[in-house]
Design a protein around this motif. Structure first.
Motif, PDB file in Angstrom:
ATOM      1  N   GLU A   1      28.417 -36.412  -6.266  1.00 46.49           N
ATOM      2  CA  GLU A   1      28.943 -37.725  -6.851  1.00 46.49           C
ATOM      3  C   GLU A   1      30.311 -37.495  -5.805  1.00 46.49           C
ATOM      4  OE1 GLU A   1      28.394 -41.400  -8.872  1.00 46.49           O
ATOM      5  OE2 GLU A   1      30.308 -40.312  -9.997  1.00 46.49           O
ATOM      6  N   ASP A   2      31.234 -36.501  -6.374  1.00 44.14           N
ATOM      7  CA  ASP A   2      32.514 -36.760  -6.230  1.00 44.14           C
ATOM      8  C   ASP A   2      33.074 -35.481  -5.222  1.00 44.14           C
ATOM      9  OD1 ASP A   2      32.014 -35.013  -8.102  1.00 44.14           O
ATOM     10  OD2 ASP A   2      33.271 -35.297  -9.642  1.00 44.14           O
ATOM     11  N   GLU A   3      32.131 -35.595  -4.428  1.00 39.91           N
ATOM     12  CA  GLU A   3      32.111 -33.661  -3.828  1.00 39.91           C
ATOM     13  C   GLU A   3      33.155 -34.405  -2.766  1.00 39.91           C
ATOM     14  OE1 GLU A   3      29.924 -31.377  -0.801  1.00 39.91           O
ATOM     15  OE2 GLU A   3      29.475 -31.978  -3.291  1.00 39.91           O
ATOM     16  N   GLY A   4      33.649 -35.016  -2.176  1.00 36.32           N
ATOM     17  CA  GLY A   4      35.173 -36.165  -1.418  1.00 36.32           C
ATOM     18  C   GLY A   4      35.309 -36.521  -2.291  1.00 36.32           C
ATOM     19  N   ASP A   5      35.986 -36.481  -3.344  1.00 30.03           N
ATOM     20  CA  ASP A   5      36.470 -37.023  -4.018  1.00 30.03           C
ATOM     21  C   ASP A   5      37.991 -36.861  -4.276  1.00 30.03           C
ATOM     22  OD1 ASP A   5      35.408 -39.366  -4.654  1.00 30.03           O
ATOM     23  OD2 ASP A   5      35.059 -39.068  -6.649  1.00 30.03           O
TER      24      ASP A   5
ATOM     25  N   LEU B   1      25.191 -35.290  -9.541  1.00 32.56           N
ATOM     26  CA  LEU B   1      24.344 -36.099  -8.289  1.00 32.56           C
ATOM     27  C   LEU B   1      24.986 -36.669  -8.743  1.00 32.56           C
ATOM     28  CD1 LEU B   1      21.148 -34.177  -9.584  1.00 32.56           C
ATOM     29  CD2 LEU B   1      22.533 -33.460  -7.021  1.00 32.56           C
ATOM     30  N   PRO B   2      24.890 -37.628  -6.994  1.00 30.28           N
ATOM     31  CA  PRO B   2      24.187 -38.900  -6.686  1.00 30.28           C
ATOM     32  C   PRO B   2      23.208 -39.884  -7.864  1.00 30.28           C
ATOM     33  CG  PRO B   2      24.297 -37.880  -5.397  1.00 30.28           C
ATOM     34  CD  PRO B   2      23.928 -37.148  -6.006  1.00 30.28           C
ATOM     35  N   ILE B   3      23.958 -41.264  -8.420  1.00 30.35           N
ATOM     36  CA  ILE B   3      23.376 -42.229  -8.863  1.00 30.35           C
ATOM     37  C   ILE B   3      21.428 -42.195  -8.500  1.00 30.35           C
ATOM     38  CG2 ILE B   3      22.581 -44.311 -10.370  1.00 30.35           C
ATOM     39  CD1 ILE B   3      25.028 -42.410 -11.693  1.00 30.35           C
TER      40      ILE B   3
ATOM     41  N   ARG C   1      31.020 -47.715  -8.051  1.00 29.85           N
ATOM     42  CA  ARG C   1      30.462 -46.615  -7.267  1.00 29.85           C
ATOM     43  C   ARG C   1      29.462 -46.224  -6.959  1.00 29.85           C
ATOM     44  NH1 ARG C   1      35.069 -43.123  -4.243  1.00 29.85           N
ATOM     45  NH2 ARG C   1      32.987 -43.394  -2.660  1.00 29.85           N
ATOM     46  N   PHE C   2      29.080 -46.058  -8.706  1.00 37.25           N
ATOM     47  CA  PHE C   2      27.372 -45.596  -8.926  1.00 37.25           C
ATOM     48  C   PHE C   2      26.564 -45.645  -7.426  1.00 37.25           C
ATOM     49  CE2 PHE C   2      27.410 -47.896 -12.747  1.00 37.25           C
ATOM     50  CZ  PHE C   2      28.386 -47.200 -13.321  1.00 37.25           C
ATOM     51  N   TYR C   3      26.588 -46.709  -6.323  1.00 36.38           N
ATOM     52  CA  TYR C   3      26.890 -46.716  -4.973  1.00 36.38           C
ATOM     53  C   TYR C   3      27.753 -47.530  -4.150  1.00 36.38           C
ATOM     54  CZ  TYR C   3      22.240 -46.595  -7.553  1.00 36.38           C
ATOM     55  OH  TYR C   3      20.614 -46.631  -8.100  1.00 36.38           O
ATOM     56  N   ASP C   4      27.548 -46.769  -2.874  1.00 36.72           N
ATOM     57  CA  ASP C   4      28.964 -47.745  -1.830  1.00 36.72           C
ATOM     58  C   ASP C   4      28.096 -48.274  -1.314  1.00 36.72           C
ATOM     59  OD1 ASP C   4      30.712 -46.264  -2.427  1.00 36.72           O
ATOM     60  OD2 ASP C   4      30.376 -44.205  -1.322  1.00 36.72           O
TER      61      ASP C   4
ATOM     62  N   ALA D   1      38.531 -45.929  -0.821  1.00 36.79           N
ATOM     63  CA  ALA D   1      39.425 -45.188  -0.669  1.00 36.79           C
ATOM     64  C   ALA D   1      40.079 -44.958  -2.096  1.00 36.79           C
ATOM     65  CB  ALA D   1      40.509 -46.088   0.127  1.00 36.79           C
ATOM     66  N   LEU D   2      39.671 -44.785  -3.275  1.00 38.46           N
ATOM     67  CA  LEU D   2      39.959 -45.043  -4.286  1.00 38.46           C
ATOM     68  C   LEU D   2      39.048 -43.453  -4.642  1.00 38.46           C
ATOM     69  CD1 LEU D   2      40.235 -48.637  -6.624  1.00 38.46           C
ATOM     70  CD2 LEU D   2      42.036 -46.617  -4.980  1.00 38.46           C
ATOM     71  N   GLY D   3      39.610 -42.484  -5.556  1.00 43.43           N
ATOM     72  CA  GLY D   3      38.396 -41.596  -6.304  1.00 43.43           C
ATOM     73  C   GLY D   3      37.675 -41.840  -7.202  1.00 43.43           C
ATOM     74  N   ARG D   4      36.273 -41.761  -7.938  1.00 41.94           N
ATOM     75  CA  ARG D   4      35.743 -42.404  -8.536  1.00 41.94           C
ATOM     76  C   ARG D   4      36.242 -42.181 -10.124  1.00 41.94           C
ATOM     77  NH1 ARG D   4      32.104 -40.595  -4.695  1.00 41.94           N
ATOM     78  NH2 ARG D   4      30.797 -42.019  -4.542  1.00 41.94           N
ATOM     79  N   GLU D   5      36.871 -41.176 -10.459  1.00 41.67           N
ATOM     80  CA  GLU D   5      37.880 -40.757 -11.868  1.00 41.67           C
ATOM     81  C   GLU D   5      39.364 -42.073 -11.434  1.00 41.67           C
ATOM     82  OE1 GLU D   5      40.312 -37.931 -14.890  1.00 41.67           O
ATOM     83  OE2 GLU D   5      39.332 -37.548 -12.265  1.00 41.67           O
ATOM     84  N   GLN D   6      39.921 -42.159 -11.057  1.00 43.69           N
ATOM     85  CA  GLN D   6      41.097 -43.273 -10.285  1.00 43.69           C
ATOM     86  C   GLN D   6      40.288 -44.833 -10.992  1.00 43.69           C
ATOM     87  OE1 GLN D   6      42.786 -43.192  -7.336  1.00 43.69           O
ATOM     88  NE2 GLN D   6      44.139 -44.569  -7.968  1.00 43.69           N
ATOM     89  N   LEU D   7      38.897 -44.928 -10.361  1.00 40.31           N
ATOM     90  CA  LEU D   7      38.548 -46.153  -9.707  1.00 40.31           C
ATOM     91  C   LEU D   7      38.065 -46.400 -11.534  1.00 40.31           C
ATOM     92  CD1 LEU D   7      37.158 -49.018  -8.870  1.00 40.31           C
ATOM     93  CD2 LEU D   7      35.156 -47.344  -8.005  1.00 40.31           C
TER      94      LEU D   7
END
Length: 617
Positions: free
Chosen positions: A336-340, A120-122, A427-430, A445-451
């Motif tokens: 949280e990462d649905e669009g990553d 879930l989003p933070i 990226r806990f928040y944008d 423009a970065l996936g959270r895992e990559q970031l």
């Protein structure tokens, strides 16, 4: 992605107070159809059991006719016995299948809910109570079990043979009623003996369910640390293992409780035979007629049991739908990462800045709101709905750069927005406006895992997860060897923690790290970040809980790793950051000044006042 201001975020899944979190049967149906083969077999067995029950009165009628005519019974007696035993066997198999299917439905729903909850989003964790989330995994999913095990399928089979009746057995013959009660009392005694074993098995099942809830609460309490370490998948898998253990315990309960059903079934059939024998005698004596005896039997078997099953089914389904509504409320929230997955790996950008903020604005979305259950209660009490609080902007056009390989400090009074800046980098928040860049790329423009693979993050008052020192230290680096772990622990002056327990790295830290001091918990969190050795380190008040000696040792350890990394440090004690390459002064969400210690003392009144209060000028 653009840098335009994003619209204020609203929760699209919030329901009005008058609807409540109740689900429809259509939403329950997918959970049942997942085990449709077992359910079809259970329904078929229910119909077979109904047929066997209906065959017995017909067979008894033939027996009575043969007895009245003085003919021999032949094989009818054995056929009657076979029907009774067969009905008990069918009931036992059906009961076990329903118990197994119900337990499997609970496991499936828990697995899906756990995976969604930890993603879930933070912001959802900011506005929801941890205990409420845990109860959805424990108590609410358990209620789905009742749909299959408390009468739904049995009620379907019972409706085939159910006929309405309003005349009670006591009116027909009180003597036969007393005999029936006696037989049922014997069955209750047998079931009571079995209930002890069921209680033991059920207790084990509840303990396993408690382990699941504890695992979820453990992960949620440290959700930022888990996310920053890239350990979401491993934590989810660990809790899934606990859920599977609870499923196994539930299967044990099903096996033991399956013995109760044939006992009850046989008791009913024995009461049928007793009533038949005694009723035949009373018919012969003229006390009652055959019609009365048949009516008594029909009431006994064809009215009471299906009626009770129907009531049980209605109750269990209603309870399950209420619980399912709470489950589905979480399942509908995008992760949280649905669009990553749709984000392509960002190409390397030639830049001297590891981090850059460009006119960044940010407002926390809906800082507080009522839960669905609180809204329902408020509606029932007739309370007027209060408007949601407005979004609270905490950053107002913040711009600064963190050169690669440098040490940059963020300072300023509490509430200036320092920790928020680190949350935006992770990226806990944008950001709601402007651009946050890491290595030249917009973080959106970065996936959270990559970031997050590029960043080590130590939050203020970093939590310690229940488990061992090793579990906490290797959260983001599960393949680290013992030698490297011990080296890092000594670097942050935690060698004595290893020495005081023979278990060493496997020493337990207790729930939320209660076996460690506040300073030791903070140093363990820093050691975890150092062990991962990312190119960028974010330290939020990393030395706040340390005394002077340990602070100096930790600064030396950080200095050793800082030579090859970029550090962004938040500190209230200016003595820990006066030698930073750059110091950014924040005040009420705005940049008040950027420079070295000496430059800021000369040019920024706020920084000069902070330095004076800490005797640095």
């Amino acid at each position: 992605m653009t840098s335009t201001d994003a619209p204020a975020r609203r929760n699209p899944f919030r329901r009005s107070a008058d609807t409540g979190p109740r689900a429809s049967f259509r939403e329950l149906w997918p959970y049942l159809t997942e085990h449709r083969l077992v359910l079809v077999l259970a329904v078929a067995l229910s119909l077979v059991g109904a047929a066997l029950s209906l065959a017995q009165p017909a067979l008894v009628s033939q027996v009575i006719t043969l007895v009245q005519n003085g003919d021999t019974l032949g094989g009818l007696t054995w056929l009657l016995v076979a029907l009774v035993i067969g009905n008990g066997v069918v009931s036992a198999i059906q009961h076990y299948l329903l118990q197994r299917a119900g337990t499997s439905v609970v496991f499936s729903s828990r697995r899906a809910l756990i995976r969604r909850m930890l993603r879930l989003p933070i912001s959802e964790f900011d506005t929801r109570r941890t205990g409420d989330l845990v109860s959805r995994v424990g108590s609410d999913t358990t209620l789905l079990y009742a749909v299959l095990t408390q009468g739904l399928v049995d009620a379907l089979g019972g409706s085939v043979v159910f006929v309405g009746a309003i005349v009670g057995m006591a009116i027909i013959d009180p003597v036969l009623l007393g005999t029936t009660v006696l037989v049922i009392a014997v069955a209750i005694a047998v079931v009571g003996g079995l209930s002890g074993r069921i209680r033991v098995a059920s207790r084990e099942q509840q303990e396993k369910v408690g382990d699941v809830a504890a695992g979820v609460q453990r992960a949620i309490a440290a959700i930022r640390t888990v996310r920053a370490a890239g350990a979401t998948e491993r934590e989810s898998a660990a809790i899934e293992r606990e859920a599977k253990a609870a499923w196994g315990a539930g299967i044990k309960v099903a096996k033991v409780s399956a013995l109760v059903v044939p006992v009850a079934s046989i008791a009913m059939n024995v009461s049928f035979l007793v009533v038949l024998g005694l009723g035949g005698y009373r018919v012969a004596s003229g006390a009652i007629t055959i019609a009365n005896l048949v009516a008594f039997i029909l009431f006994l078997f064809l009215m009471i049991m299906p009626l009770g099953q129907a009531f049980g089914a209605v109750t269990s389904v209603n309870q399950a739908l209420g619980a399912l509504g709470r489950i589905q409320e979480i399942m509908r929230i995008p992760s949280e990462d649905e669009g990553d997955a749709d984000i392509e790996a960002a190409p390397d950008v030639e830049t001297d800045d590891a981090i850059r903020f460009e006119e960044v604005r940010f407002a926390y979305p809906e800082a507080a709101h009522k839960t669905e259950s609180e809204k329902v209660v408020a509606s029932e009490l007739g309370e007027e709905a209060l408007p949601e609080p407005p979004d609270r902007e905490v950053l107002h056009g913040v711009s600064f750069a963190v050169p690669r390989g440098s040490r940059v400090a963020l300072v300023g009074p509490s509430g200036a927005g320092k920790s928020t800046i680190l949350s935006l980098i992770e990226r806990f928040y944008d950001a709601t406006g402007g651009v946050v860049r890491v290595d030249g790329s917009d973080v959106r423009a970065l996936g959270r895992e990559q970031l997050r693979a590029r960043i080590g993050y130590v939050e203020q008052d970093a939590p310690v997860l229940a488990g061992s020192i090793r579990d906490n230290l290797t959260l983001g680096t599960p393949d680290a060897d013992d030698a490297r772990c011990i080296e890092v622990l000594h670097a942050v002056n935690l060698g004595e923690v290893l020495d005081r327990d023979p278990a060493g790295l496997d020493a337990a830290v207790g729930e939320e790290g209660v076996m460690l001091s506040g300073g030791e918990r903070q140093r363990l969190a820093i050691a975890r970040a150092l062990l991962a050795a990312p190119p960028i380190l974010l330290l939020d008040e990393a030395t706040a809980s340390l005394d002077g000696v340990n602070e100096q040792l930790l600064r030396e350890a950080i200095d050793a790793v800082a030579e090859e990394r970029t550090l962004l440090v938040i500190a209230h004690r200016l003595s820990t950051v006066v030698d930073s390459d750059v110091i950014v002064v924040l005040d009420h969400g705005r940049v008040a000044g950027v420079g070295t210690h000496s430059e800021l003392v000369a040019s920024v009144p706020l920084y000069r006042d902070l330095a004076k209060h800490q005797l640095l000028v």
